[in-house]
Enzyme design. Structure first.
Site, PDB file in Angstrom:
ATOM      1  N   HIS A  83       0.888  -1.170  -0.025  1.00  0.00           N
ATOM      2  CA  HIS A  83       0.051  -0.238  -0.010  1.00  0.00           C
ATOM      3  C   HIS A  83       0.876   1.338   0.052  1.00  0.00           C
ATOM      4  O   HIS A  83       2.120   1.021   0.258  1.00  0.00           O
ATOM      5  CB  HIS A  83      -0.788   0.082   1.308  1.00  0.00           C
ATOM      6  CG  HIS A  83      -0.033   0.232   2.607  1.00  0.00           C
ATOM      7  ND1 HIS A  83       0.411  -0.703   3.395  1.00  0.00           N
ATOM      8  CD2 HIS A  83       0.319   1.043   3.220  1.00  0.00           C
ATOM      9  CE1 HIS A  83       1.177  -0.571   4.091  1.00  0.00           C
ATOM     10  NE2 HIS A  83       0.994   0.787   4.283  1.00  0.00           N
ATOM     11  N   THR A  85       0.705   4.791   1.746  1.00  0.00           N
ATOM     12  CA  THR A  85       0.004   5.289   2.861  1.00  0.00           C
ATOM     13  C   THR A  85      -0.593   7.197   2.402  1.00  0.00           C
ATOM     14  O   THR A  85       0.299   7.885   2.146  1.00  0.00           O
ATOM     15  CB  THR A  85       0.891   5.695   4.131  1.00  0.00           C
ATOM     16  OG1 THR A  85       1.200   4.638   4.687  1.00  0.00           O
ATOM     17  CG2 THR A  85       0.140   6.526   5.209  1.00  0.00           C
ATOM     18  N   MET A 158       5.969  12.245   2.358  1.00  0.00           N
ATOM     19  CA  MET A 158       6.922  11.535   1.787  1.00  0.00           C
ATOM     20  C   MET A 158       6.340   9.856   1.097  1.00  0.00           C
ATOM     21  O   MET A 158       6.026   9.231   1.828  1.00  0.00           O
ATOM     22  CB  MET A 158       8.052  11.139   2.718  1.00  0.00           C
ATOM     23  CG  MET A 158       9.219  10.336   1.826  1.00  0.00           C
ATOM     24  SD  MET A 158      10.415   9.558   2.862  1.00  0.00           S
ATOM     25  CE  MET A 158       9.427   8.163   3.594  1.00  0.00           C
ATOM     26  N   HIS A 160       5.335   6.723  -0.257  1.00  0.00           N
ATOM     27  CA  HIS A 160       6.498   5.687  -0.110  1.00  0.00           C
ATOM     28  C   HIS A 160       5.328   4.332  -0.027  1.00  0.00           C
ATOM     29  O   HIS A 160       4.219   4.360   0.222  1.00  0.00           O
ATOM     30  CB  HIS A 160       7.479   5.380   0.917  1.00  0.00           C
ATOM     31  CG  HIS A 160       6.810   5.344   2.160  1.00  0.00           C
ATOM     32  ND1 HIS A 160       6.078   6.616   2.759  1.00  0.00           N
ATOM     33  CD2 HIS A 160       6.532   4.515   3.057  1.00  0.00           C
ATOM     34  CE1 HIS A 160       5.548   6.157   4.061  1.00  0.00           C
ATOM     35  NE2 HIS A 160       5.931   4.911   4.254  1.00  0.00           N
ATOM     36  N   SER A 162       5.817   0.604   1.718  1.00  0.00           N
ATOM     37  CA  SER A 162       6.981  -0.164   2.285  1.00  0.00           C
ATOM     38  C   SER A 162       7.021  -1.765   1.698  1.00  0.00           C
ATOM     39  O   SER A 162       6.013  -2.151   1.387  1.00  0.00           O
ATOM     40  CB  SER A 162       6.396  -0.053   3.827  1.00  0.00           C
ATOM     41  OG  SER A 162       6.690   1.184   4.270  1.00  0.00           O
ATOM     42  N   TYR A 165       8.904  -4.105   7.258  1.00  0.00           N
ATOM     43  CA  TYR A 165       8.960  -3.351   8.464  1.00  0.00           C
ATOM     44  C   TYR A 165       9.823  -4.167   9.523  1.00  0.00           C
ATOM     45  O   TYR A 165      10.072  -5.540   9.677  1.00  0.00           O
ATOM     46  CB  TYR A 165       7.474  -3.320   9.293  1.00  0.00           C
ATOM     47  CG  TYR A 165       6.437  -2.717   8.669  1.00  0.00           C
ATOM     48  CD1 TYR A 165       6.443  -1.782   7.805  1.00  0.00           C
ATOM     49  CD2 TYR A 165       5.156  -3.159   8.990  1.00  0.00           C
ATOM     50  CE1 TYR A 165       5.603  -0.859   7.236  1.00  0.00           C
ATOM     51  CE2 TYR A 165       4.131  -2.404   8.375  1.00  0.00           C
ATOM     52  CZ  TYR A 165       4.193  -1.423   7.334  1.00  0.00           C
ATOM     53  OH  TYR A 165       3.179  -0.647   6.944  1.00  0.00           O
TER      54      TYR A 165
END
Length: 223
Positions: A83, A85, A158, A160, A162, A165
């Site tokens: 995803h 954000t 920003m 992005h 991911s 994590y």
């Protein structure tokens, strides 16, 4: 005459005791109401943490998931859906979150995103990620949604996506970064269109992500 006085006195005492008893019961119920406000307010007032995600198309999701799985096999970390954000973590009631989400989705057009590089960050939720080009389309979509949610961030947006994590050392982050490029050699040139947004519960205190779940989803207006 004495008997009449005794009867009258007993009658008055019963009335007084009944009156005092009713006051006592009223005070008891009032104390329960004050001590348990949830009984009056209901469960709808409970706040949880929500985020809004931009969902890549299925072929991109499948491609990114392979990279994510490859990284987790070596470096660990929880599994999560690919995803972008759009709105960061914000505490809301579910009804409020849903209303804001529907309002944000209304009239929003699908938009293009492109990857600039595979990058590493300084905290758990930005360990290794695809840094997206901050085009006007991408930035404005986030600004539109954060405006509806009343979200305020202390840092500029920003964009992005991911890939991993975790709390890795700088050395391991670099290794993971290089492995991501190895697993998909052209991922730096990835381009895709975000045609859907999703509202997720995202308790950032839960690093297992087991409590994270999708609440709602909407299709954006086609380009």
């Amino acid at each position: 005459m004495a008997s009449a006085h005794r009867l009258l006195s007993a009658f008055v005492n019963v009335r007084v005791l009944g009156f005092v008893g009713s006051i006592g019961l009223s005070l008891l119920f009032w104390s329960i109401y004050v001590e348990r406000p949830d009984m009056a307010q209901g469960t709808e007032s409970k706040k949880e943490v929500y985020s809004v995600w931009g969902i890549p198309p299925e072929e991109v999701r499948a491609r990114v998931k392979k990279v994510m799985e490859g990284l987790r096999s070596e470096f660990g970390g929880p599994a999560f859906e690919p995803h972008v954000t759009v709105v960061g973590a914000i505490s809301l009631t579910e009804d409020d979150a849903l209303n804001k989400f529907r309002s944000a989705c209304d009239g929003l057009k699908a938009y293009d995103a492109s990857v600039d590089s595979v990058a590493t960050g300084s905290f758990f939720y930005q360990c290794v990620y695809l840094l997206l080009h901050p085009s006007s389309e991408v930035v404005e979509a986030s600004a539109h949604c954060t405006g509806h949610f009343g979200f305020r961030s202390s840092t500029p947006y920003m964009p992005h996506l991911s890939l991993l994590y975790g709390d890795l050392s700088e050395e391991d982050k670099k290794k993971a970064q290089e492995k991501a490029k190895f697993l998909d050699e052209s991922i730096n040139n990835l381009n895709f269109t975000i045609t859907r947004l999703a509202l997720y519960k995202t308790d950032t205190e839960d690093r297992t992500l087991k409590s994270w779940e999708k609440v709602s989803e909407c299709d954006l207006i086609p380009k």
